[in-house]
Design a protein around this motif. Structure first.
Motif, PDB file in Angstrom:
ATOM      1  N   CYS A 155       0.832  -1.199   0.000  1.00 19.17           N
ATOM      2  CA  CYS A 155       0.000   0.000   0.000  1.00 19.17           C
ATOM      3  C   CYS A 155       0.869   1.251   0.000  1.00 19.17           C
ATOM      4  O   CYS A 155       2.030   1.218   0.410  1.00 19.17           O
ATOM      5  N   THR A 159      -0.417  10.373  -3.481  1.00 24.21           N
ATOM      6  CA  THR A 159      -0.227  10.101  -4.898  1.00 24.21           C
ATOM      7  C   THR A 159       1.263  10.024  -5.188  1.00 24.21           C
ATOM      8  O   THR A 159       2.090  10.503  -4.405  1.00 24.21           O
ATOM      9  N   ALA A 248      -3.669   0.371 -10.380  1.00 25.31           N
ATOM     10  CA  ALA A 248      -3.970   0.687  -8.981  1.00 25.31           C
ATOM     11  C   ALA A 248      -3.103   1.828  -8.443  1.00 25.31           C
ATOM     12  O   ALA A 248      -3.340   2.296  -7.323  1.00 25.31           O
ATOM     13  N   PRO A 250      -1.911   5.321  -7.412  1.00 31.33           N
ATOM     14  CA  PRO A 250      -2.645   6.584  -7.203  1.00 31.33           C
ATOM     15  C   PRO A 250      -1.931   7.739  -7.899  1.00 31.33           C
ATOM     16  O   PRO A 250      -0.784   8.065  -7.581  1.00 31.33           O
ATOM     17  N   GLN A 290      -7.921   1.564   6.418  1.00 34.38           N
ATOM     18  CA  GLN A 290      -8.570   2.532   5.528  1.00 34.38           C
ATOM     19  C   GLN A 290      -9.484   3.467   6.317  1.00 34.38           C
ATOM     20  O   GLN A 290      -9.495   4.683   6.078  1.00 34.38           O
ATOM     21  N   GLU A 299      -5.283   9.717   2.229  1.00 33.53           N
ATOM     22  CA  GLU A 299      -5.648   8.687   1.253  1.00 33.53           C
ATOM     23  C   GLU A 299      -4.631   7.548   1.305  1.00 33.53           C
ATOM     24  O   GLU A 299      -3.427   7.783   1.340  1.00 33.53           O
ATOM     25  N   HIS A 301      -3.864   3.547  -0.535  1.00 29.48           N
ATOM     26  CA  HIS A 301      -4.228   2.750  -1.696  1.00 29.48           C
ATOM     27  C   HIS A 301      -3.454   1.433  -1.678  1.00 29.48           C
ATOM     28  O   HIS A 301      -2.245   1.428  -1.434  1.00 29.48           O
TER      29      HIS A 301
END
Length: 339
Positions: A155, A159, A248, A250, A290, A299, A301
Motif C-alpha cells: 500500500c 499520490t 492501482a 494513485p 482505511q 488517502e 491505496h
C-alpha cells in the motif's frame, strides 16, 4: 562575540522551542534532553547538497522545509513521534536575507509538528544541509522494513510521481508540447510536492501494530519497496518478491495526463522525492486501516501484493498474465542512485 555565534543567536536560537523544563538546547557544548518513559529513541539523518538534492535556484525557505521534512518522513515511516533535531549547515557566505528565509522555513515546519532545533554546527563551504531528527516510539513498537510476509498487501499513501514531474518543471526539462499538457494549477501542485513534501506522521502512528513493514518513498517506489523485500527476506524461508498493478497506482490529474500522453510510468514508479509511505499489511487489517486513514484525512491505496517469487513484477492489472516489459521493469527498480 564571533560572527558564527551572532549568526546562531539571530537565526537559530529562536527555533529552540519547545523543550521541557530542565532541558538544554542551543548555547552549550551539547544538548540535554529527557528520555520519554517507556519509549525508544529513533534517530534519522539526511544530507542535502546544492545541485544534487535540490536545483541551484531553489529558494532558502524551500531548502529548509525540505531538509527537515525528509527527516520527519523517515520518523513517520517508523511510527515515531518527532521530538527534536540538529542542523549542520555549510554556507558559502553569510547572507542575512538568505538565512532569514532559511530559518523561517525551519520555523514554519517545526512549529507545525512541535519539533525543536536543539543544536548543530555552522561552517563555510559549498551549500550543504544535514539534519538529524530524533523521535520517540513506544518500546518495541517501531515499524521496521523487515516484517513483510508473502500475501501481504502493498500500500501507499497519497499520490506518486508529482515531485518527479515538479523536478522536470523546475529544471525546465519539458518541451513546449509537454508543458502544454499541464494547467497552471497542475504545475503549481507538482512544484509544491517537490519543494514542500508533507511528512505523513499521523499515518505513521496509525501503522503501529498494523503494518508488517513500512518505508518512506524517497528514492522511488520500486527502489524503496525493494528495500522492504530485501530486509524482510532475511527472516523468510525464501526471497520475497512483489506484484505491482499499474491500474492501482494513485495518480494526480497531472500524472494521469503525463502517463496518458507519454505512455511513461517511470515518474510514479521510480522518480522518488514523493515522501509518501509505502507499507505492507495483511488483508484482514486493510479495511480497518482505511477507516483510520479516512479519519485522519489521508488517502491510502492498495497497489500490489507481496509474493514468494524473487523480484518485482509490474502488471497492467491484477488479472493480467506476465509482467510489463521485464527489461524496463529491471531498469526502474534501481531508483535514485546516491553514488
Amino acid at each position: 562575540m564571533s560572527e558564527e555565534f551572532n549568526l546562531i543567536d539571530r537565526y537559530f536560537l529562536p527555533l529552540c522551542q519547545p523543550l521541557f523544563e530542565g532541558e538544554v538546547g542551543i548555547g552549550d557544548d551539547g544538548a540535554v534532553v529527557t528520555p520519554l518513559a517507556g519509549h525508544q529513541l529513533v534517530v534519522v539523518t539526511d544530507t542535502l547538497v546544492k545541485g544534487v538534492h535540490f536545483p541551484n535556484e531553489t529558494c532558502a525557505y524551500d531548502i529548509a522545509w525540505k531538509a527537515l521534512a525528509v527527516n520527519l518522513s523517515d520518523l513517520a515511516a517508523m511510527g515515531a513521534i518527532p521530538a527534536f533535531y540538529t542542523l549542520a549547515l555549510t554556507l558559502p557566505e553569510n547572507e542575512p536575507a538568505w538565512l532569514s528565509d532559511f530559518a523561517q522555513g525551519l520555523k514554519d515546519l517545526g512549529q507545525r509538528y512541535q519539533v525543536a532545533l536543539i543544536g548543530g554546527d555552522t561552517t563555510r563551504g559549498p551549500l550543504t544541509i544535514t539534519v538529524t531528527a530524533h523521535g520517540w516510539v513506544p518500546k518495541e513498537k517501531a515499524v521496521l522494513r523487515s516484517g513483510a510476509q508473502s500475501d501481504d498487501l502493498i500500500c501507499v499513501s497519497g499520490t506518486l510521481g508529482n515531485a518527479g514531474l515538479g523536478l522536470k518543471l523546475a529544471l525546465k526539462r519539458l518541451s513546449e508540447s509537454e508543458q502544454a499538457w499541464l494547467t497552471e494549477e497542475m504545475a503549481t501542485s507538482c512544484l509544491q510536492a517537490l519543494n514542500h513534501p508533507q511528512p505523513q506522521l499521523d499515518l505513521g502512528l496509525a501503522l503501529r501494530g498494523v503494518a508488517s513493514a513500512a518505508i518512506d518513498v524517497s528514492d522511488g517506489l520500486l527502489a524503496d519497496l525493494g528495500h522492504i523485500l530485501e530486509q524482510s527476506s532475511k527472516g523468510a524461508l525464501s526471497a520475497l518478491g512483489a506484484e505491482i498493478y499499474l491500474d492501482a497506482l494513485p495518480l494526480s490529474n497531472a500524472l494521469r495526463r503525463w502517463v496518458s500522453n507519454k505512455r511513461d510510468w517511470s515518474l510514479p514508479l521510480a522518480a522518488g522525492d514523493d515522501y509518501q509511505l509505502c507499507f505492507t499489511l495483511s488483508e484482514e487489517v486493510w479495511e480497518g486501516l482505511q477507516q483510520q486513514a479516512a479519519k485522519l484525512g489521508v488517502e491510502v491505496h492498495a497497489i500490489g501484493r507481496v509474493t514468494g517469487e524473487n523480484g518485482i513484477k509490474i502488471k497492467q492489472n491484477m488479472r493480467s498474465e506476465g509482467s510489463v516489459d521485464e527489461a524496463w521493469c529491471h531498469a526502474l527498480n534501481a531508483g535514485y542512485q546516491h553514488f
